[in-house]
Design a protein around this motif. Structure first.
Motif: not given
Length: 171
Positions: A26-30, A77-80
């Motif tokens: 996923x991309x997370x921003x903010x 900005x990656x998260x798993x």
């Protein structure tokens, strides 16, 4: 972060990739801290996990795992999100994406050795979970048994009603 901490983090991520059946990138921003905490709590409730990672460390951790083909997806900005259940992480991520709007997006995923795009992850999320499927199977197995008991009991019940009616008229 010193070298020992990085090595420990890579080893932990590698173990995560080894044991997981599903990985969702996923991309997370903010996102606020409370939103990320809420997402992690929802993941834990479903038996899944969620980690924000450094892309370079995640790429190193992927080496030698069944998800090595996802290396190219680690940009920005990656998260798993990950889970042993092949649906849990996808289900929570898809639900969270609906509520987080622009701040959280599903990029890609992997189900064992199969690559999934964002649409594939969302399709997977629409499937019933393993527990739901087990419940349906148990229900299907119990339904015929209940019907057999009802069928076998019906003639005896009818016979009892006939004897009852005959006894009532004989009096």
């Amino acid at each position: 972060m010193d070298r020992a901490k990085k090595e420990a983090l890579v080893a932990e991520l590698h173990e995560t990739f080894e044991t997981a059946s599903l990985v969702v990138l996923t991309h997370q921003q903010g996102l606020t801290v409370s939103e990320v905490s809420d997402l992690r709590a929802k993941m834990r409730e479903q038996g899944a996990g969620y980690k924000v990672t450094k892309n370079t460390l995640a790429k190193i951790a992927l080496e030698g795992t069944k998800f090595e083909y996802l290396k190219d997806q680690f940009t920005g900005p990656t998260a798993v999100a990950f889970s042993v259940d092949p649906i849990a992480a996808a289900k929570v991520a898809a639900e969270f994406e609906k509520s987080a709007k622009e701040k959280f997006t599903i990029v890609a995923g992997g189900l064992d050795e199969k690559t999934l795009d964002a649409a594939g992850v969302k399709t997977l999320a629409a499937l019933p979970s393993l527990d739901e499927l087990r419940g349906k199977i148990v229900g299907l197995l119990q339904a015929p048994a209940g019907k057999v008991v009802g069928t076998l009991a019906a003639p005896a019940g009818q016979l009892a009603r006939v004897f009852g009616a005959y006894g009532a008229t004989a009096e």
